[in-house]
Design a protein around this motif. Structure first.
Motif, short mmCIF file in Angstrom:
data_model
loop_
_atom_site.label_atom_id
_atom_site.label_comp_id
_atom_site.label_asym_id
_atom_site.label_seq_id
_atom_site.Cartn_x
_atom_site.Cartn_y
_atom_site.Cartn_z
N ASN A 1 39.22 23.86 41.65
CA ASN A 1 40.28 24.68 41.08
C ASN A 1 41.21 23.82 40.24
O ASN A 1 41.96 23.00 40.74
CB ASN A 1 41.07 25.38 42.20
CG ASN A 1 42.14 26.29 41.65
OD1 ASN A 1 43.32 26.02 41.77
ND2 ASN A 1 41.74 27.38 41.02
N TYR B 1 37.85 33.27 38.70
CA TYR B 1 38.50 32.83 39.93
C TYR B 1 38.76 34.05 40.80
O TYR B 1 39.53 34.93 40.41
CB TYR B 1 39.81 32.10 39.65
CG TYR B 1 40.50 31.63 40.92
CD1 TYR B 1 39.99 30.56 41.65
CD2 TYR B 1 41.62 32.30 41.40
CE1 TYR B 1 40.59 30.15 42.83
CE2 TYR B 1 42.23 31.89 42.58
CZ TYR B 1 41.71 30.82 43.30
OH TYR B 1 42.30 30.42 44.47
N ASN B 2 38.08 34.13 41.92
CA ASN B 2 38.22 35.26 42.85
C ASN B 2 38.15 36.59 42.11
O ASN B 2 39.01 37.46 42.29
CB ASN B 2 39.53 35.15 43.63
CG ASN B 2 39.53 33.98 44.60
OD1 ASN B 2 38.48 33.38 44.88
ND2 ASN B 2 40.69 33.63 45.11
N SER C 1 36.39 29.61 43.19
CA SER C 1 36.61 30.89 43.86
C SER C 1 36.34 30.79 45.36
O SER C 1 35.43 30.08 45.81
CB SER C 1 35.69 31.97 43.26
OG SER C 1 36.09 32.30 41.96
N LYS C 2 37.10 31.57 46.13
CA LYS C 2 36.95 31.62 47.59
C LYS C 2 36.26 32.90 48.03
O LYS C 2 35.93 33.06 49.21
CB LYS C 2 38.31 31.53 48.27
CG LYS C 2 39.14 30.30 47.88
CD LYS C 2 38.43 29.00 48.21
CE LYS C 2 39.30 27.80 47.86
NZ LYS C 2 38.60 26.51 48.12
N ASP C 3 36.04 33.83 47.11
CA ASP C 3 35.39 35.09 47.47
C ASP C 3 33.92 35.05 47.04
O ASP C 3 33.33 33.97 46.92
CB ASP C 3 36.14 36.27 46.83
CG ASP C 3 36.11 36.25 45.31
OD1 ASP C 3 35.49 35.33 44.74
OD2 ASP C 3 36.69 37.16 44.69
#
Length: 298
Positions: A67, A11-12, A41-43
């Motif tokens: 998530n 996660y990120n 994940s956002k990255d």
């Protein structure tokens, strides 16, 4: 050559992930593959993983999902793990494994292939730049069967377990949200064996963005919440008896029934007065007893 499937939830994690993947796939004398579940994940984490998949063809598999948090993410990995491997291990996204980490765990498990078995070890705590920290965790020996369902004593990324334990865990789909590094040691204790190693084969990064729960939990704070708020502590006896009773050693069944039915006055008194029903610290133990008294086990 023996094989191991490494279960990793991300996660990120773009900052340190590549180094962790490299350290896993370059283990000595063991063929390690990685099953990764990205927890929304956002990255650039998933892009990085896909690039690594090009570098290591056939050795990484990526599952992408919403998530759900690390607990459900890791347990999803357990349920999706192929039974084609000899051994299994958990990995965080930001550590570095020494090249003999998996080999040393397998060496301890070799003679236990038919018994559900779990190995855990220590870790060397480092900062973001891999410099060793002055304060290190102390080794926690395996709790007895009464203590273990109230303790988190294992760092998940040090765990290695055999195929027999994987098959046991997967024989029942746990509905509750449970940490992988609590439920697997409990099952190994009640249905097989646990092997502890005081040595460290992992550089364990401590930094602000770390995702998984670390060993230095504030048990007193958490148990105060359990005793005096709506939050409740998982009663693992319910899970064990509902899904794994046929595999549990007979000598443990009476105790699990007492914990399951802890609201009964005689059982409540027995648990409160039992010196083996405890946490590692005195304060944590007091708070656990209060949780039992105030019916905060679920």
């Amino acid at each position: 050559m023996e094989t191991a499937l490494i279960l990793m939830s991300t996660y990120n994690g773009e900052k340190f992930l590549k180094g962790q993947i490299d350290s896993i796939l370059n283990q000595k004398d063991v063929q390690c593959d990685i099953l990764i579940r990205d927890d929304g994940s956002k990255d650039a984490t998933t892009d990085l993983i896909r690039e690594a998949m090009k570098q290591y063809p056939q050795r990484l598999k990526l599952l992408e999902g919403d998530n759900e948090g690390y607990k459900r993410s890791f347990m999803n990995l357990v349920y999706k793990a192929s039974s084609d491997y000899d051994y299994y291990a958990f990995a965080d996204q930001d550590d570095i494994w020494l090249s003999n980490k998996v080999k040393m765990g397998i060496r301890s498990l070799t003679e236990s292939s038919h018994t559900p078995s779990l190995y855990y070890a220590m870790m060397t705590e480092v900062d973001e730049n891999l410099n060793k920290l002055s304060n290190q965790q102390e080794f926690k020996p395996t709790p007895n069967y009464k203590e273990i369902i109230f303790q988190n004593f294992v760092q998940g990324s040090t765990i290695i377990f055999n195929k027999a334990l994987l098959k046991l865990v997967k024989s029942y789909k746990i509905k509750e949200e449970v940490p992988h590094d609590i439920i697997l040691p409990i099952l190994a204790k009640y249905c097989g064996q646990i092997i502890g190693d005081r040595n460290s084969y992992i550089l364990y990064r401590k930094h602000a963005s770390a995702v998984t729960v670390k060993m230095k939990n504030n048990y007193a704070k958490e148990l105060l919440k359990e005793a005096f708020s709506d939050y409740k502590l998982t009663n693992y006896a319910n899970i064990l008896l509902a899904g794994y009773k046929d595999y549990i050693k007979d000598k443990y069944i009476p105790y699990l029934k007492v914990v399951k039915n802890y609201r009964k006055l005689s059982n409540k008194i027995a648990l409160v007065n039992d010196s083996n029903v405890r946490k590692f610290s005195l304060k944590g133990t007091v708070m656990l007893k209060l949780a039992i008294i105030f019916n905060k086990l679920k």
